[in-house]
Write a protein that holds these residues in place. Structure first.
Motif, PDB file in Angstrom:
ATOM      1  N   ASN A 199       5.975   5.017   0.873  1.00 22.08           N
ATOM      2  CA  ASN A 199       4.815   4.823   1.749  1.00 22.08           C
ATOM      3  C   ASN A 199       3.947   3.666   1.252  1.00 22.08           C
ATOM      4  O   ASN A 199       3.446   2.862   2.042  1.00 22.08           O
ATOM      5  CB  ASN A 199       3.970   6.102   1.795  1.00 22.08           C
ATOM      6  N   ASP A 200       3.752   3.608  -0.057  1.00 22.12           N
ATOM      7  CA  ASP A 200       2.958   2.536  -0.659  1.00 22.12           C
ATOM      8  C   ASP A 200       3.533   1.169  -0.279  1.00 22.12           C
ATOM      9  O   ASP A 200       2.806   0.261   0.153  1.00 22.12           O
ATOM     10  CB  ASP A 200       2.938   2.715  -2.178  1.00 22.12           C
ATOM     11  N   ALA A 201       4.851   1.024  -0.429  1.00 24.66           N
ATOM     12  CA  ALA A 201       5.485  -0.259  -0.115  1.00 24.66           C
ATOM     13  C   ALA A 201       5.341  -0.608   1.363  1.00 24.66           C
ATOM     14  O   ALA A 201       5.037  -1.756   1.718  1.00 24.66           O
ATOM     15  CB  ALA A 201       6.961  -0.218  -0.503  1.00 24.66           C
ATOM     16  N   HIS A 202       5.536   0.374   2.217  1.00 26.86           N
ATOM     17  CA  HIS A 202       5.464   0.086   3.653  1.00 26.86           C
ATOM     18  C   HIS A 202       4.044  -0.287   4.065  1.00 26.86           C
ATOM     19  O   HIS A 202       3.844  -1.197   4.890  1.00 26.86           O
ATOM     20  CB  HIS A 202       5.948   1.290   4.466  1.00 26.86           C
ATOM     21  N   HIS A 203       3.044   0.366   3.502  1.00 32.79           N
ATOM     22  CA  HIS A 203       1.669   0.028   3.849  1.00 32.79           C
ATOM     23  C   HIS A 203       1.320  -1.387   3.368  1.00 32.79           C
ATOM     24  O   HIS A 203       0.604  -2.119   4.060  1.00 32.79           O
ATOM     25  CB  HIS A 203       0.707   1.067   3.273  1.00 32.79           C
ATOM     26  N   ARG A 204       1.825  -1.791   2.216  1.00 36.42           N
ATOM     27  CA  ARG A 204       1.591  -3.157   1.760  1.00 36.42           C
ATOM     28  C   ARG A 204       2.260  -4.165   2.690  1.00 36.42           C
ATOM     29  O   ARG A 204       1.716  -5.235   2.971  1.00 36.42           O
ATOM     30  CB  ARG A 204       2.080  -3.332   0.317  1.00 36.42           C
TER      31      ARG A 204
END
Length: 292
Positions: A199-204
């Protein structure tokens, strides 16, 4: 095959026109040996070179004994390696270790997957083809993922390729390139040992105006949650809650709802029309928290 410093590279002639890529495939595993081996055996690709790296994240001695005797005879794998971490380094850390190996090898395409998946006859080549097509059509493309069609691997080849793409990536089988790392960096290693790093990667990605797609041009099979089923306490509730809090503290959202980040990015761009299309995600997030 590479084991404990010894290198043996097996090269074969591809029977069809090759895909001009150096394809690195990496997966993490803790026990669940039969699933990892099935994943390796299912590799089918016309890429000019294929390097498969299995990274062990703390299997038992019994499982490691079996793993270290694997005799990989898949003709579509040119180079195979087993790496032992000796402990559960975590998903974010492990993915980054695999990506670094891919970059050192000179990979042009990097495929990271769960170890309880199976590739079909279209999966790997379909991802390579879809990545190139989507990147050509949208310069913001930084990730393309396969589409899970069935939990039963033997059914997979009955699924034909379909050209579609949706902005909802599946991090159980995702493809990136060296350009992706240049643009968005490596995965966060703050989530221990797992959950929310995807999720962290996708939000970035979204806050920076980049795109991550899922496509049925690359159908695959994901049985799902085999490691957790074998190790139900691998991520205790306290760690899961800490990771969820870490995600909230970073992005100020409670879940994977990507529409929020789309709105933040669009609002930032409207307020900064002279900005380039891919601002730093941290700057966009800071502005959004102050102004939205």
């Amino acid at each position: 095959m590479i084991r404990k410093g010894k290198t043996v590279v097996r090269t074969q002639q591809k029977s069809a026109i090759p895909i001009k890529d150096k394809l690195f495939i990496g997966t993490l595993g803790i026990d669940c040996v039969k699933y990892s081996k099935a994943c390796i055996d299912s590799v089918k690709s016309r890429s000019e070179e294929v390097y498969f790296c299995y990274m062990d994240n703390g299997s038992t001695d019994e499982s490691l004994k079996e793993i270290m005797t694997w005799n990989v005879k898949n003709p579509d794998i040119d180079k195979f390696e087993v790496v032992e971490n000796g402990h559960n380094a975590g998903v974010g850390v492990g993915w980054n270790m695999l990506i670094k190996k891919a970059l050192e090898w000179g990979a042009t395409k990097i495929l990271i997957c769960n170890n309880d998946i199976s590739f079909g006859k279209f999966t790997l080549d379909g991802l390579c083809e879809a990545y190139d097509k989507l990147r050509k059509g949208d310069e913001g493309t930084v990730m393309v993922t396969a589409s899970n069609k069935t939990k039963i691997p033997s059914q997979l080849d009955s699924y034909a390729q379909e050209w579609d793409y949706v902005p909802h990536p599946d991090f159980s089988c995702f493809m990136i390139t060296p350009e992706t790392i240049d643009r968005i960096g490596m995965f966060s290693e703050e989530y221990k040992p797992a959950y929310f790093e995807d999720n962290d990667a996708h939000h970035r990605i979204l806050l920076s105006g980049y795109k991550a797609w899922s496509t049925s041009w690359a159908p695959y099979s994901h049985i799902a949650s085999r490691t957790r089923a074998a190790h139900p306490h691998i991520v205790p509730h306290a760690l899961f809650r800490a990771n969820r809090q870490q995600f909230y503290d970073t992005f100020h959202v409670t879940g994977p709802d990507q529409e929020i980040e789309d709105e933040r990015y669009q609002a930032y761009m409207a307020a900064h029309p002279m900005s380039g299309p891919h601002p730093d995600w941290g700057i966009v997030l800071e502005w959004a928290l102050e102004n939205m």
